[in-house]
Design an enzyme around this catalytic site. Structure first.
Site, PDB file in Angstrom:
ATOM      1  N   HIS A   1      27.321  29.093  40.146  1.00 44.29           N
ATOM      2  CA  HIS A   1      28.567  29.680  39.480  1.00 44.29           C
ATOM      3  C   HIS A   1      29.688  28.940  39.966  1.00 44.29           C
ATOM      4  O   HIS A   1      29.972  29.024  41.606  1.00 44.29           O
ATOM      5  CB  HIS A   1      28.820  31.281  39.909  1.00 44.29           C
ATOM      6  CG  HIS A   1      30.158  31.572  39.089  1.00 44.29           C
ATOM      7  ND1 HIS A   1      30.428  32.039  38.026  1.00 44.29           N
ATOM      8  CD2 HIS A   1      31.112  31.910  40.019  1.00 44.29           C
ATOM      9  CE1 HIS A   1      31.630  32.519  37.959  1.00 44.29           C
ATOM     10  NE2 HIS A   1      32.258  32.553  38.999  1.00 44.29           N
TER      11      HIS A   1
ATOM     12  N   ASP B   1      32.460  45.847  34.074  1.00 45.91           N
ATOM     13  CA  ASP B   1      33.198  44.735  34.372  1.00 45.91           C
ATOM     14  C   ASP B   1      34.339  44.238  33.114  1.00 45.91           C
ATOM     15  O   ASP B   1      35.536  43.895  33.549  1.00 45.91           O
ATOM     16  CB  ASP B   1      32.491  43.146  34.822  1.00 45.91           C
ATOM     17  CG  ASP B   1      33.309  42.279  35.201  1.00 45.91           C
ATOM     18  OD1 ASP B   1      34.089  42.450  36.171  1.00 45.91           O
ATOM     19  OD2 ASP B   1      33.403  41.290  34.442  1.00 45.91           O
TER      20      ASP B   1
ATOM     21  N   ARG C   1      42.823  45.067  34.741  1.00 51.01           N
ATOM     22  CA  ARG C   1      43.305  44.416  35.893  1.00 51.01           C
ATOM     23  C   ARG C   1      44.098  43.433  35.371  1.00 51.01           C
ATOM     24  O   ARG C   1      45.315  43.289  35.944  1.00 51.01           O
ATOM     25  CB  ARG C   1      42.217  43.764  36.566  1.00 51.01           C
ATOM     26  CG  ARG C   1      41.379  44.906  37.620  1.00 51.01           C
ATOM     27  CD  ARG C   1      40.230  44.053  38.163  1.00 51.01           C
ATOM     28  NE  ARG C   1      40.465  42.749  38.965  1.00 51.01           N
ATOM     29  CZ  ARG C   1      39.689  42.088  39.141  1.00 51.01           C
ATOM     30  NH1 ARG C   1      38.300  41.905  38.279  1.00 51.01           N
ATOM     31  NH2 ARG C   1      39.935  40.935  39.865  1.00 51.01           N
TER      32      ARG C   1
ATOM     33  N   LYS D   1      28.142  39.917  37.651  1.00 47.99           N
ATOM     34  CA  LYS D   1      27.520  39.130  36.460  1.00 47.99           C
ATOM     35  C   LYS D   1      26.494  38.278  36.792  1.00 47.99           C
ATOM     36  O   LYS D   1      25.234  38.256  36.331  1.00 47.99           O
ATOM     37  CB  LYS D   1      28.784  38.398  35.776  1.00 47.99           C
ATOM     38  CG  LYS D   1      29.457  39.510  34.907  1.00 47.99           C
ATOM     39  CD  LYS D   1      30.861  38.678  34.736  1.00 47.99           C
ATOM     40  CE  LYS D   1      32.042  38.409  35.623  1.00 47.99           C
ATOM     41  NZ  LYS D   1      33.267  38.235  35.195  1.00 47.99           N
TER      42      LYS D   1
END
Ligand code: URA
Length: 433
Positions: free
Chosen positions: A82, A161, A168, A187
């Protein structure tokens, strides 16, 4: 349990229990906790933080809020990587093919670009016909058969999320290490891989602006991964200038192909090699980084890394001819050369600004609903530290519409010069975990 008491507790800098965190995420997922209460808790977390145990519990609860991919039917160690995102970051395309050509099973879910950063899915979709949306079974079969699949996130992965991130975004609560770390790792954990390599970027074009902040985020994510039984390693890498030479979807695909063929830019090749070394050791295909490096170099020089990339494109319905002959990838109508107005050493290249300029050409999205022009983008001719004379080439712009004077001035302002020689910065600053 009353949610108000949980908000009070975090407001008073106390540690939340596993049950309280689970209660919160259950309530976010099924909608029983209203957004205004979640927003209050998010702000309390931004201000008062979470310890490593709370952060890992939050990631775990979020992971379990939806479907968790089970890759156990695929033999061997399944690897994921990632990147926290940057400008010109085409690493997954080249690195995935390189390590898969060495026998690693790469099961990767990627995202789209937004704002100044690009996304792997957009880059892949610049190849005609490429399908990023396989079913879970197709994904697993492809990883089993050829060792490499890159797809978009499947529908029900980590719904908590999605809800938390949307809140957020509008409540000034994005910027918090435990919230960012748990969001990213939930994730990764739900994607089912056994090993995770995190490429945490720092610098002007990155989410984390300093090496110190990048290291703190990396440690938080490593701690989550380790607590939840995943072999997790992080690289801290430079995003103070664009990665490689290209910014823009088809241009980046072309550069990734050149790199798996051994003809890529130095910084990008080195990043892929260093990342590949870690992934092959994590995947137990090499016992040392030196051995892994030899395997990777052999995969590139023998043509197997390119063949692996071509195989993935073929499996996912993409046009193989465009991979074999990159002149067939989408092409912009015009190419404009940007030449230096000054002489000196390049002291700064504003990567975020260049990412925004590429987005304005159509290479990226300002909002989620914008469409992409795969052909447009930038090809850099200089790196930080290079010496240029007035009139030397800085960059080629690939565009379909007119370049405005404002756009051009922003382009010239993206480069700064110094009379003093500049020390090159290493692409990999540190490896943690
Ligand atoms: N990327 C994510 O997935 N989550 C964050 O919170 C920040 C960046």
């Amino acid at each position: 349990m009353r949610f108000l008491d949980i908000i009070e507790k975090k407001k008073n800098k106390l540690t939340l229990s596993d049950e309280e965190i689970q209660f919160w995420i259950d309530g976010v997922t099924d909608g029983t906790i209203p957004d205004y209460q979640t927003s209050a808790l998010l702000m309390a977390i931004v201000l008062n933080g979470m310890d490593d145990h709370e952060t890992a519990k939050l990631a775990e609860a979020m992971m379990n809020s939806g479907h968790v991919m089970d890759l156990s039917s695929i033999g061997g160690i399944k690897a994921d990587k990632h990147s926290t995102g940057g400008v010109g970051d085409k690493t997954s395309l080249a690195l995935g093919a390189m390590v898969a050509a060495c026998g690693l099973k790469v099961a990767k879910m990627s995202g789209r670009g937004l704002g100044h950063t690009g996304g792997t899915l957009d880059k892949l979709e610049s190849i005609r016909g490429f399908n990023c949306f396989l079913t879970e079974d197709q994904f697993k079969i492809q990883v089993q058969e050829i060792g490499l699949a890159i797809i978009g996130q499947t529908g029900d992965l980590v719904p908590a999320d999605k809800k938390l991130y949307a809140l957020r975004d509008v409540t000034a609560t994005v910027n918090s290490i435990p919230l960012i770390a748990s969001s990213i790792m939930s994730k990764k954990l739900a994607s089912g891989a056994n090993t995770i390599l995190l490429d945490v970027k720092y610098g002007e074009g990155a989410f984390m602006k300093t090496i110190e902040d990048a290291k703190i985020l990396a440690q938080a994510m490593i701690s989550i991964g380790k607590r939840l039984g995943r072999n997790t390693i992080a690289m801290i890498t430079d995003m103070d200038q664009p990665l490689g030479n290209t910014i823009g979807n088809a241009l980046e695909v072309q550069e990734a192909i050149e790199t798996v063929r051994g003809k890529g830019p130095k910084d990008f090749t080195e990043l892929c090699m260093r990342a590949g070394e870690i992934m092959l050791v994590q995947g137990q295909l090499a016992s040392t980084k030196e051995e892994a490096r030899r395997l990777l170099e052999e995969a590139v020089s023998s043509g197997r890394a390119f063949e692996k990339l071509a195989q993935m494109v073929q499996y996912q319905g993409g046009d193989l001819e465009q991979i074999k002959n990159t002149d067939l990838l989408p092409k912009a109508k015009y190419v404009t050369e940007i030449r230096s107005r000054e002489a000196g050493y390049i002291s700064r290249i504003h990567s975020m600004q260049l990412g925004i300029l590429a987005m304005k050409l159509g290479a990226g999205r300002a909002t989620k609903s914008d469409s992409i022009n795969y052909a447009v983008g930038l090809k850099m001719a200089v790196k930080k530290g290079d010496k240029v004379e007035e009139g030397d080439l800085l960059c080629r712009v690939y565009h379909d519409g007119d370049l405005t004077q404002d756009w051009l001035e922003d382009m010239y302002r993206s480069f700064q010069y110094s009379d003093d020689k500049q020390e090159p910065i290493p692409i990999v600053e540190a490896i943690l975990g």
